[in-house]
Design an enzyme around this catalytic site. Sequence first.
Site, PDB file in Angstrom:
ATOM      1  N   ASP A  14      37.003  19.592  20.912  1.00  0.00           N
ATOM      2  CA  ASP A  14      35.882  20.399  20.461  1.00  0.00           C
ATOM      3  C   ASP A  14      34.843  20.273  21.572  1.00  0.00           C
ATOM      4  O   ASP A  14      34.344  19.167  21.830  1.00  0.00           O
ATOM      5  CB  ASP A  14      35.367  19.840  19.125  1.00  0.00           C
ATOM      6  CG  ASP A  14      34.183  20.646  18.617  1.00  0.00           C
ATOM      7  OD1 ASP A  14      33.474  21.251  19.451  1.00  0.00           O
ATOM      8  OD2 ASP A  14      33.973  20.656  17.393  1.00  0.00           O
ATOM      9  N   LEU A  15      34.534  21.363  22.214  1.00  0.00           N
ATOM     10  CA  LEU A  15      33.771  21.288  23.455  1.00  0.00           C
ATOM     11  C   LEU A  15      32.335  20.828  23.257  1.00  0.00           C
ATOM     12  O   LEU A  15      31.641  20.510  24.209  1.00  0.00           O
ATOM     13  CB  LEU A  15      33.811  22.639  24.178  1.00  0.00           C
ATOM     14  CG  LEU A  15      35.222  23.035  24.631  1.00  0.00           C
ATOM     15  CD1 LEU A  15      35.217  24.419  25.249  1.00  0.00           C
ATOM     16  CD2 LEU A  15      35.789  22.024  25.608  1.00  0.00           C
ATOM     17  N   LYS A  55      35.189  33.660  37.208  1.00  0.00           N
ATOM     18  CA  LYS A  55      34.253  34.742  36.930  1.00  0.00           C
ATOM     19  C   LYS A  55      34.464  35.287  35.518  1.00  0.00           C
ATOM     20  O   LYS A  55      35.551  35.091  35.001  1.00  0.00           O
ATOM     21  CB  LYS A  55      34.380  35.843  37.979  1.00  0.00           C
ATOM     22  CG  LYS A  55      35.623  36.728  37.784  1.00  0.00           C
ATOM     23  CD  LYS A  55      35.685  37.800  38.806  1.00  0.00           C
ATOM     24  CE  LYS A  55      35.188  39.121  38.287  1.00  0.00           C
ATOM     25  NZ  LYS A  55      36.098  39.834  37.398  1.00  0.00           N
ATOM     26  N   GLU A  77      42.688  50.835  40.289  1.00  0.00           N
ATOM     27  CA  GLU A  77      43.708  50.382  39.342  1.00  0.00           C
ATOM     28  C   GLU A  77      44.183  51.578  38.531  1.00  0.00           C
ATOM     29  O   GLU A  77      43.386  52.465  38.204  1.00  0.00           O
ATOM     30  CB  GLU A  77      43.125  49.344  38.391  1.00  0.00           C
ATOM     31  CG  GLU A  77      42.694  48.080  39.084  1.00  0.00           C
ATOM     32  CD  GLU A  77      42.200  47.059  38.080  1.00  0.00           C
ATOM     33  OE1 GLU A  77      43.007  46.223  37.652  1.00  0.00           O
ATOM     34  OE2 GLU A  77      41.021  47.114  37.713  1.00  0.00           O
ATOM     35  N   ASP A 120      32.299  43.831  37.124  1.00  0.00           N
ATOM     36  CA  ASP A 120      33.664  43.302  37.067  1.00  0.00           C
ATOM     37  C   ASP A 120      34.310  43.248  38.454  1.00  0.00           C
ATOM     38  O   ASP A 120      35.057  42.321  38.749  1.00  0.00           O
ATOM     39  CB  ASP A 120      34.501  44.199  36.134  1.00  0.00           C
ATOM     40  CG  ASP A 120      35.840  43.591  35.769  1.00  0.00           C
ATOM     41  OD1 ASP A 120      35.888  42.363  35.573  1.00  0.00           O
ATOM     42  OD2 ASP A 120      36.832  44.343  35.676  1.00  0.00           O
ATOM     43  N   HIS A 180      34.488  40.951  43.870  1.00  0.00           N
ATOM     44  CA  HIS A 180      35.624  41.211  44.769  1.00  0.00           C
ATOM     45  C   HIS A 180      35.248  42.127  45.938  1.00  0.00           C
ATOM     46  O   HIS A 180      35.509  41.813  47.097  1.00  0.00           O
ATOM     47  CB  HIS A 180      36.786  41.847  44.003  1.00  0.00           C
ATOM     48  CG  HIS A 180      37.220  41.075  42.791  1.00  0.00           C
ATOM     49  ND1 HIS A 180      37.256  39.703  42.759  1.00  0.00           N
ATOM     50  CD2 HIS A 180      37.641  41.477  41.570  1.00  0.00           C
ATOM     51  CE1 HIS A 180      37.676  39.297  41.571  1.00  0.00           C
ATOM     52  NE2 HIS A 180      37.924  40.361  40.825  1.00  0.00           N
ATOM     53  N   LYS A 220      39.195  52.129  36.965  1.00  0.00           N
ATOM     54  CA  LYS A 220      40.401  52.013  36.145  1.00  0.00           C
ATOM     55  C   LYS A 220      40.940  53.419  35.899  1.00  0.00           C
ATOM     56  O   LYS A 220      40.209  54.395  35.982  1.00  0.00           O
ATOM     57  CB  LYS A 220      40.076  51.367  34.798  1.00  0.00           C
ATOM     58  CG  LYS A 220      39.384  50.006  34.938  1.00  0.00           C
ATOM     59  CD  LYS A 220      40.229  48.895  34.391  1.00  0.00           C
ATOM     60  CE  LYS A 220      39.542  47.561  34.491  1.00  0.00           C
ATOM     61  NZ  LYS A 220      40.337  46.516  35.123  1.00  0.00           N
TER      62      LYS A 220
HETATM   63  C1  BG6 Z   1      39.659  40.956  37.573  1.00  0.00           C
HETATM   64  C2  BG6 Z   1      38.986  41.969  36.701  1.00  0.00           C
HETATM   65  O1  BG6 Z   1      38.709  40.138  38.217  1.00  0.00           O
HETATM   66  O2  BG6 Z   1      40.425  41.608  38.563  1.00  0.00           O
HETATM   67  C3  BG6 Z   1      40.000  42.902  36.083  1.00  0.00           C
HETATM   68  O3  BG6 Z   1      38.262  41.306  35.677  1.00  0.00           O
HETATM   69  C4  BG6 Z   1      40.887  43.512  37.137  1.00  0.00           C
HETATM   70  O4  BG6 Z   1      39.351  43.937  35.340  1.00  0.00           O
HETATM   71  C5  BG6 Z   1      41.462  42.413  38.040  1.00  0.00           C
HETATM   72  O5  BG6 Z   1      41.941  44.209  36.492  1.00  0.00           O
HETATM   73  C6  BG6 Z   1      42.201  43.019  39.205  1.00  0.00           C
HETATM   74  O6  BG6 Z   1      42.863  42.001  39.898  1.00  0.00           O
HETATM   75  P1  BG6 Z   1      44.157  42.342  40.736  1.00  0.00           P
HETATM   76  O7  BG6 Z   1      44.462  41.067  41.467  1.00  0.00           O
HETATM   77  O8  BG6 Z   1      45.211  42.726  39.755  1.00  0.00           O
HETATM   78  O9  BG6 Z   1      43.781  43.465  41.632  1.00  0.00           O
END
Ligand code: BG6
Length: 494
Positions: free
Chosen positions: A86-87, A152, A220, A239, A244, A344
């Site tokens: 239990d954290l 993250k 994606e 995100d 990234h 996406k």
């Molecule tokens: C994550 C995001 O950090 O990276 C996701 O939260 C995303 O939404 C994912 O799909 C993409 O990672 P990769 O390595 O599949 O390009």
Amino acid sequence: MSFDLILFGGTGDLTWRKLMPALFQAFRHGKLPAGGRILAVARDERSDDEYRAFIKERFTEVEESKRPSDEAYAAFAQMLHYRRMDLAKPEHYAGLKDWIATPGAVAGRAEGERAGTVVLFLATSPHLFPVICEQLGAAGLNTPEVRVVLEKPLGHDLASAQQINRVVASAFKEEQALRIDHYLGKPAVQNLMALRFGNALFEPLWRRESIANIQITLAESIGVGTRGDFYDQTGALRDMIQNHALQLLTMIAMEPPSSNDADAIRDEKLKVLKSLRPFTPESVARDVVRGQYRAGSFDGKAVKGYLDELKVPPSSRCETFVALRTEVQNWRWAGVPFYLRTGKRLAARDAQIVVNFRPVPHPIFPGSSGAGRANKLVIKLQPEDGLELHLLAAKGSGGNELLSPVSLDLDFDRAFASERVGGYERLLLDAIAGRLNLFVRSDEQEQAWRWVEPILDAWAADPTGPRPYAPGSWGPAAASALVARDGCAWAEEQ
Ligand code: BG6
């Protein structure tokens, strides 16, 4: 050096989808140091064997090539342990401390020998980071051999990121806190460093005099799937761009570091983040495009629009696509547009960095100038990683021939075959070994938030919301117009 790796959030998605497959690959490749234990902690009661069976079952949902045989899994599973925690309860941290201090018999270690390194991986929801870090500090689980890994999203704006960093810093030194950006673990990103600083060829050209623009695309084809509730609080900017895409940008634009040391590299990356042109409400309206996918068909199948996805409010204004134009305001890059784009349900799963060089100053061959005729370097991250250098060449067919585009292709999988490791595998091994180069420092992370925040503020004040786009497209048409304004085009339009 022997290690104990503790996974908080031990039954969660990240653990079984990414971390366990990565750990298994590291084990299979013989890269995990000897004398290791992996302890998953989570809320419910299970025995070690029940947890091992749980993870085995989950492996059926990961990519086939990454699934272990029964025999290989049995060998790997020897390292796996489970503990209920239990954290919020200090006594549970005391129990964890005892588990670390009294290891009993561990393969590859002397009887009762403590691990040389303890890695605490917080694969939980980030709202738990403060309580976990406070409790770890209070329990004395922050001695020098301990490192804490933070997944993250680290905050949702500058203030919340600073708040998390303050709590982490109250328990751990900066060099003990490893912020993961799994894109930095991707082999192509390692190669970007190698390309720039291990070779003399490109560096003289790596500047405004030779480079027309740079495009970073993280596209994606999937939608938000079952993560609607998380995604709707996050959106594409937080995100993918804040972390990234900006990390990739820093690797592309940074000055050569004085050494390969973590801080030498991170100091240079931070300077890039500080040199990014700050956004104003006017420049957000002009230089940032946000979109949201609508229902339609993808690969011949009907797919839902974002607003119909599970756990997404029907009136959501959350962006599933962002394209933006920025500049790095320093001598090397002044005036060179950097275009960043992510989304996406786009046409393909395609992550790449395209460095577009300037055209020849005085074309002497017919057909050697004009759209799509300049050299470009494509650094591919996904679906496969590799490098393509696009050149113009003569076919050798005689006469006053036109030049034709050709490309020099480097396929790293073929070149380095079995030695390659995936993003999480690399980062987990680095965390265990204490190599910090590929982890994000708190000042980098906060600076990235500082830069992103005016976009969030401008959107919050803008009643128009994201532009719709069709699934399988490259986002709203405004994203093409954004680059066309500078006389450029995205890679797929060239
Ligand atoms: C994550 C995001 O950090 O990276 C996701 O939260 C995303 O939404 C994912 O799909 C993409 O990672 P990769 O390595 O599949 O390009």
